[in-house]
Design a protein around this motif. Structure first.
Motif, PDB file in Angstrom:
ATOM      1  N   GLU A 241      -6.687   7.604 -14.721  1.00 19.02           N
ATOM      2  CA  GLU A 241      -5.952   6.273 -15.527  1.00 19.02           C
ATOM      3  C   GLU A 241      -5.651   5.339 -14.545  1.00 19.02           C
ATOM      4  O   GLU A 241      -5.596   3.984 -14.719  1.00 19.02           O
ATOM      5  N   LEU A 242      -5.073   5.511 -13.319  1.00 18.98           N
ATOM      6  CA  LEU A 242      -4.301   4.821 -12.420  1.00 18.98           C
ATOM      7  C   LEU A 242      -5.198   3.831 -11.961  1.00 18.98           C
ATOM      8  O   LEU A 242      -4.893   2.542 -11.219  1.00 18.98           O
ATOM      9  N   LYS A 243      -6.641   4.118 -11.859  1.00 19.42           N
ATOM     10  CA  LYS A 243      -7.367   3.273 -11.313  1.00 19.42           C
ATOM     11  C   LYS A 243      -7.850   2.008 -11.888  1.00 19.42           C
ATOM     12  O   LYS A 243      -8.507   1.233 -11.515  1.00 19.42           O
TER      13      LYS A 243
ATOM     14  N   ILE B  39       0.918  -1.267  -0.120  1.00 18.99           N
ATOM     15  CA  ILE B  39       0.028  -0.158   0.102  1.00 18.99           C
ATOM     16  C   ILE B  39       0.865   1.167   0.028  1.00 18.99           C
ATOM     17  O   ILE B  39       1.631   1.675   1.028  1.00 18.99           O
ATOM     18  N   GLY B  40       1.127   1.673  -1.074  1.00 15.66           N
ATOM     19  CA  GLY B  40       1.965   3.064  -1.443  1.00 15.66           C
ATOM     20  C   GLY B  40       1.337   4.150  -0.616  1.00 15.66           C
ATOM     21  O   GLY B  40       0.153   4.339  -0.840  1.00 15.66           O
ATOM     22  N   MET B  41       2.201   5.298  -0.731  1.00 16.62           N
ATOM     23  CA  MET B  41       1.859   6.699  -0.361  1.00 16.62           C
ATOM     24  C   MET B  41       2.149   7.700  -1.054  1.00 16.62           C
ATOM     25  O   MET B  41       3.633   7.773  -1.164  1.00 16.62           O
ATOM     26  N   VAL B  42       1.460   8.666  -1.368  1.00 11.26           N
ATOM     27  CA  VAL B  42       2.064  10.023  -2.083  1.00 11.26           C
ATOM     28  C   VAL B  42       1.369  10.969  -1.201  1.00 11.26           C
ATOM     29  O   VAL B  42       0.568  11.083  -0.905  1.00 11.26           O
ATOM     30  N   PHE B  43       2.438  11.965  -0.614  1.00  5.37           N
ATOM     31  CA  PHE B  43       2.255  12.994   0.165  1.00  5.37           C
ATOM     32  C   PHE B  43       1.705  14.262  -0.227  1.00  5.37           C
ATOM     33  O   PHE B  43       1.793  14.567  -1.340  1.00  5.37           O
ATOM     34  N   GLN B  44       1.279  15.150   0.610  1.00  6.94           N
ATOM     35  CA  GLN B  44       0.820  16.413   0.334  1.00  6.94           C
ATOM     36  C   GLN B  44       1.857  17.283  -0.538  1.00  6.94           C
ATOM     37  O   GLN B  44       1.229  17.848  -1.599  1.00  6.94           O
ATOM     38  N   ARG B  45       2.771  17.594  -0.042  1.00 11.98           N
ATOM     39  CA  ARG B  45       3.973  18.177  -0.922  1.00 11.98           C
ATOM     40  C   ARG B  45       5.031  17.374  -1.572  1.00 11.98           C
ATOM     41  O   ARG B  45       5.200  16.121  -1.096  1.00 11.98           O
ATOM     42  N   PRO B  46       5.183  17.459  -2.844  1.00 13.02           N
ATOM     43  CA  PRO B  46       6.142  16.592  -3.534  1.00 13.02           C
ATOM     44  C   PRO B  46       7.412  16.522  -2.736  1.00 13.02           C
ATOM     45  O   PRO B  46       8.023  17.386  -2.399  1.00 13.02           O
ATOM     46  N   ASN B  47       7.975  15.412  -2.667  1.00 16.10           N
ATOM     47  CA  ASN B  47       9.064  14.969  -1.691  1.00 16.10           C
ATOM     48  C   ASN B  47      10.276  14.240  -2.605  1.00 16.10           C
ATOM     49  O   ASN B  47      10.605  13.066  -1.931  1.00 16.10           O
ATOM     50  N   PRO B  48      10.636  14.422  -3.653  1.00 16.67           N
ATOM     51  CA  PRO B  48      11.512  13.828  -4.324  1.00 16.67           C
ATOM     52  C   PRO B  48      13.052  13.815  -3.619  1.00 16.67           C
ATOM     53  O   PRO B  48      13.060  14.827  -2.763  1.00 16.67           O
TER      54      PRO B  48
ATOM     55  N   PRO C 108       2.538  -1.749  -5.890  1.00 13.52           N
ATOM     56  CA  PRO C 108       1.659  -1.838  -4.861  1.00 13.52           C
ATOM     57  C   PRO C 108       0.330  -2.186  -5.444  1.00 13.52           C
ATOM     58  O   PRO C 108       0.161  -2.226  -6.418  1.00 13.52           O
ATOM     59  N   ASP C 109      -0.470  -2.511  -4.298  1.00 14.23           N
ATOM     60  CA  ASP C 109      -1.889  -3.035  -4.755  1.00 14.23           C
ATOM     61  C   ASP C 109      -2.884  -1.721  -4.670  1.00 14.23           C
ATOM     62  O   ASP C 109      -3.612  -1.605  -5.423  1.00 14.23           O
ATOM     63  N   VAL C 110      -2.461  -0.929  -3.573  1.00 13.98           N
ATOM     64  CA  VAL C 110      -3.120   0.146  -3.270  1.00 13.98           C
ATOM     65  C   VAL C 110      -2.146   1.441  -3.221  1.00 13.98           C
ATOM     66  O   VAL C 110      -0.949   1.336  -2.810  1.00 13.98           O
ATOM     67  N   VAL C 111      -2.742   2.715  -3.568  1.00 16.21           N
ATOM     68  CA  VAL C 111      -1.976   3.900  -3.614  1.00 16.21           C
ATOM     69  C   VAL C 111      -2.999   4.897  -2.763  1.00 16.21           C
ATOM     70  O   VAL C 111      -4.053   5.227  -3.208  1.00 16.21           O
ATOM     71  N   LEU C 112      -2.146   5.382  -1.686  1.00 16.13           N
ATOM     72  CA  LEU C 112      -2.904   6.336  -0.837  1.00 16.13           C
ATOM     73  C   LEU C 112      -2.367   7.664  -1.329  1.00 16.13           C
ATOM     74  O   LEU C 112      -1.231   7.831  -1.493  1.00 16.13           O
ATOM     75  N   MET C 113      -3.153   8.662  -1.299  1.00 12.87           N
ATOM     76  CA  MET C 113      -2.668  10.077  -1.680  1.00 12.87           C
ATOM     77  C   MET C 113      -3.307  11.152  -0.780  1.00 12.87           C
ATOM     78  O   MET C 113      -4.657  11.177  -0.576  1.00 12.87           O
ATOM     79  N   ASP C 114      -2.404  11.910   0.024  1.00 10.12           N
ATOM     80  CA  ASP C 114      -2.995  12.766   1.042  1.00 10.12           C
ATOM     81  C   ASP C 114      -2.821  14.332   0.306  1.00 10.12           C
ATOM     82  O   ASP C 114      -1.609  14.914   0.427  1.00 10.12           O
ATOM     83  N   GLU C 115      -4.063  14.715   0.100  1.00  5.38           N
ATOM     84  CA  GLU C 115      -3.961  15.911  -0.624  1.00  5.38           C
ATOM     85  C   GLU C 115      -2.777  16.260  -1.707  1.00  5.38           C
ATOM     86  O   GLU C 115      -1.976  17.284  -1.695  1.00  5.38           O
TER      87      GLU C 115
ATOM     88  N   ARG D  45       7.653   6.875  -8.250  1.00  2.00           N
ATOM     89  CA  ARG D  45       8.335   6.268  -7.355  1.00  2.00           C
ATOM     90  C   ARG D  45       7.439   5.243  -6.565  1.00  2.00           C
ATOM     91  O   ARG D  45       7.905   4.149  -6.018  1.00  2.00           O
ATOM     92  N   ALA D  46       6.088   5.622  -6.242  1.00  2.00           N
ATOM     93  CA  ALA D  46       5.223   4.823  -5.545  1.00  2.00           C
ATOM     94  C   ALA D  46       4.915   3.628  -6.337  1.00  2.00           C
ATOM     95  O   ALA D  46       4.672   2.519  -5.587  1.00  2.00           O
ATOM     96  N   ILE D  47       4.484   3.505  -7.648  1.00  2.00           N
ATOM     97  CA  ILE D  47       3.919   2.578  -8.343  1.00  2.00           C
ATOM     98  C   ILE D  47       5.245   1.681  -8.931  1.00  2.00           C
ATOM     99  O   ILE D  47       4.839   0.427  -9.206  1.00  2.00           O
TER     100      ILE D  47
END
Length: 259
Positions: free
Chosen positions: A194-196, A87-96, A168-175, A162-164
């Motif tokens: 598209e990702l769904k 279960i991947g995570m993408v955060f509010q502010r881009p963080n490369p 993962p099976d699930v991607v979480l996105m926080d704002e 980076r997350a995909i």
């Protein structure tokens, strides 16, 4: 790859403080679920419980269950690191990672998982992930440039790549669009749509128009007051939430009468 998540009577605590109370919901595979509600109502806290990210805060704990295709993510012996791989995570502010190249940013999660790749396999994974994030054509000629050299919207799509990349099976996105301009926001929204096809996606957003545009189902969270726990007030198909909600609190929030 996409998986279903069943949340049953989930309570989230920070020490003795009950932050989110008694959430029950089913998140369908290959769908986008949006979580909306006022600041401080527990949306992001709940989101982080789905991949056990809240556990990085001392004293945080959960009661109840969150099951992914029937397996309790909080069951005895379940490794939270393995949960975060699924279960991947993408955060509010881009963080490369600022000192890493665009290509190395894509591969960072894979390498953290101690997976060794050959040169050709690495190149294929970088291209596949960047294509999946609709970023390949914009960066294919500068993969050795720092990730921080990209625009804000491109950096966020790099974080999604980076997350995909770890599959993962699930991607979480926080704002994920809160720090982006309208054009970059549209690019992320198109990407979510598209990702769904391949992932289960859960997104926290304060932008109700965005929730209406990208999601299949919407959960409205609210809080009774300072020091009270956040609660899931209503969870239904997005068009119902925004056109004919069952709960008066939901109606007041989506119509702009709240507060």
């Amino acid at each position: 790859m996409s998986k279903r998540i069943d949340v049953r009577n989930l309570n989230v605590y920070y020490g003795d403080f009950l932050a989110v109370e008694d959430v029950t919901m089913t998140i369908e595979p290959c769908s986008v679920t949006a979580l909306i509600g006022p600041s401080g109502c527990g949306k992001s806290t709940f989101l982080r419980t789905l991949n056990r990210m809240h556990e990085v805060i001392p004293g945080a704990r959960v009661t109840g269950a969150a099951l992914m295709d029937g397996q309790n993510l909080y069951g005895p012996g379940v490794d939270p690191v393995q949960v975060r791989r699924q279960i991947g995570m993408v955060f509010q502010r881009p963080n490369p990672f600022p000192t890493m190249s665009i290509a190395d940013n894509v591969l960072a999660g894979v390498k953290l998982n101690n997976r060794r790749l050959g040169r050709e396999e690495s190149q294929d994974l970088v291209e596949r992930s960047l294509r999946g994030a609709n970023l390949w054509n914009e960066v294919k000629d500068r993969l050795d440039r720092p990730g921080s050299s990209l625009s804000g919207g491109q950096q966020q799509r790099l974080c999604i790549a980076r997350a995909i990349a770890v599959k993962p099976d699930v991607v979480l996105m926080d704002e994920p669009c809160s720090a982006l301009d309208p054009i970059s926001t549209l690019a992320i929204e198109d990407l979510i749509y598209e990702l769904k096809n391949d992932y289960t996606i859960v997104i926290v957003t304060h932008n109700m128009q965005q929730a209406a545009r990208v999601s299949d189902k919407t959960g409205f969270f609210n809080i009774a007051g300072t020091g009270k726990p956040g609660k899931l007030i209503e969870y239904a198909a997005t068009d119902k939430i925004f056109s004919n909600p069952a709960n008066e609190q939901t109606e007041r929030y989506v119509s702009g009468k709240f507060g």
